[in-house]
Design a protein around this motif. Sequence first.
Motif, PDB file in Angstrom:
ATOM      1  N   PHE A 312       6.624   6.492  -1.936  1.00  0.00           N
ATOM      2  CA  PHE A 312       5.899   6.642  -3.192  1.00  0.00           C
ATOM      3  C   PHE A 312       5.766   8.116  -3.560  1.00  0.00           C
ATOM      4  O   PHE A 312       5.750   8.996  -2.703  1.00  0.00           O
ATOM      5  CB  PHE A 312       4.510   6.006  -3.094  1.00  0.00           C
ATOM      6  CG  PHE A 312       3.846   6.169  -1.752  1.00  0.00           C
ATOM      7  CD1 PHE A 312       3.180   7.340  -1.406  1.00  0.00           C
ATOM      8  CD2 PHE A 312       3.907   5.147  -0.812  1.00  0.00           C
ATOM      9  CE1 PHE A 312       2.577   7.487  -0.167  1.00  0.00           C
ATOM     10  CE2 PHE A 312       3.308   5.282   0.439  1.00  0.00           C
ATOM     11  CZ  PHE A 312       2.640   6.459   0.760  1.00  0.00           C
ATOM     12  N   VAL A 337       6.192   3.967  -7.124  1.00  0.00           N
ATOM     13  CA  VAL A 337       7.508   4.255  -6.556  1.00  0.00           C
ATOM     14  C   VAL A 337       8.508   4.299  -7.699  1.00  0.00           C
ATOM     15  O   VAL A 337       8.522   3.399  -8.545  1.00  0.00           O
ATOM     16  CB  VAL A 337       7.927   3.176  -5.533  1.00  0.00           C
ATOM     17  CG1 VAL A 337       9.319   3.472  -4.985  1.00  0.00           C
ATOM     18  CG2 VAL A 337       6.908   3.081  -4.400  1.00  0.00           C
ATOM     19  N   ILE A 354       5.765   0.862   1.963  1.00  0.00           N
ATOM     20  CA  ILE A 354       4.588   1.421   1.291  1.00  0.00           C
ATOM     21  C   ILE A 354       3.373   1.361   2.206  1.00  0.00           C
ATOM     22  O   ILE A 354       2.658   2.354   2.389  1.00  0.00           O
ATOM     23  CB  ILE A 354       4.314   0.666  -0.028  1.00  0.00           C
ATOM     24  CG1 ILE A 354       5.326   1.075  -1.098  1.00  0.00           C
ATOM     25  CG2 ILE A 354       2.889   0.939  -0.518  1.00  0.00           C
ATOM     26  CD1 ILE A 354       5.234   0.257  -2.372  1.00  0.00           C
TER      27      ILE A 354
END
Length: 452
Positions: A312, A337, A354
């Motif tokens: 991200f 992202v 993530i």
Amino acid sequence: MKTDVLILGAGLAGLSTAHHLLGLGVRSRLVVEAKPTVGGVAGSVTKNGFTFDYTGHLLHLHDPYGKGYVLDLLKGNLAVHERRAAIFSKGVMTRYPFQANTKGLPLGVVVDCVAGFLETVHRPSGPSKRGDFLSWCRAAFGDGITRHFMRPYNEKLWQTSLARMTTEWQGRFVPKPSATEVLYGALADQNKRFGYNASFRYPVRGGIQALPDALARRLEPGVVRTGARVTAVDLRWKVAQVAGLGEVRYERLVNTLPLTTFLDLAGPLPDAVRQARGRLRWNAVWNLNLGVARPVVGDRHWVYFPEKKFPFYRVGFSSNFSSAAAPAGHSALYVEVARPGGARVDTAKLEVSILDGLREAGILKKRDEISTMAWMPIPVGYVVYDFARTPAVNAILRHLAKLGAQSIGRYGGWKYSFMEETLLDGKRCAERLAGVASARPAAAGGELQPLA
């Protein structure tokens, strides 16, 4: 069905156009929206007691009219926040912006950044004649700041080489500190607030959905039709095919859909316009919203992540904008992202990376319970300002204008802007349609106008 002005999309640009047309006496207008609710990506979704936005939609109000307009729409439902933003790199959390706040980073990084910046002050080279963003960064901030933040973060966000990007988008968005501020920020914890977003407003209740909802309530019943997807537009005969409505004949057209989306369903278009459309580039934002069973996951509003090891580029804490975004004892956050526009993404794998990244950064703890999760992707997130963009957009808008069509807003105008500017785009569009001169010219960065 017939209407004078047909507006595609009930986001902020479309709703603002319809509202300002009403104030100018133009009552024959129709706004069609594919989704069941108004707002577009400036909207919110509720799930299990959480209110999630399509990433952080914060109100930065700088224009006197725009500020008054928003304050009136959201009267009694706005809070002012002083920005608390940070950058996480080299295992350290530093204040935003990076270029003015290197204290706390490894000594070698601080020296590299400060020395490079001072080199630009005492032996300035000036930007390259080509005018690319990478050369501008090096000329403005030096090699160190460019290497440690400007290049990795921006290439992660834009999904393209900075050497291929122009500088026309960045004026208000990239703050440049003085040499004194760079030195001070390397030695001390500098709390000066740089940039256009040093403070912001956000609804107390309802997420950012409160703004388009308030705007839609100012319109007469029947002006906005939701669940009405446009499937085709004949620009020559001025007829749109709309799901649930059939043929809609119009005299003038306002598009606020992503310019690429609109051109793909509109016709006939000459080869030159088709080719210009093919030169437009963008990224997609894969936005994962999380509800966490812990009252305070982070004390900041958002954090930037320039390093490649994190998937991200930014993480925001929406329950720090409004406590109503999460149930009691919980926190709401969003993770952004970037991927090239149109690229396929395995969300299951991305979700795992993530969560691993959030734990590595210390945002999530091992024992944290994820009580709610919601993917809310934005297929057209950021328009890429490469060297082909502006000539292509100008050619497209010039052709559309000849056919009685305008394309406005962040997506219709194919630009990088924020919500206040989008609302003002609608105002200026309405004034053009009504033949009323705008009180002032569009601000720098406003939608491009067809060339004379």
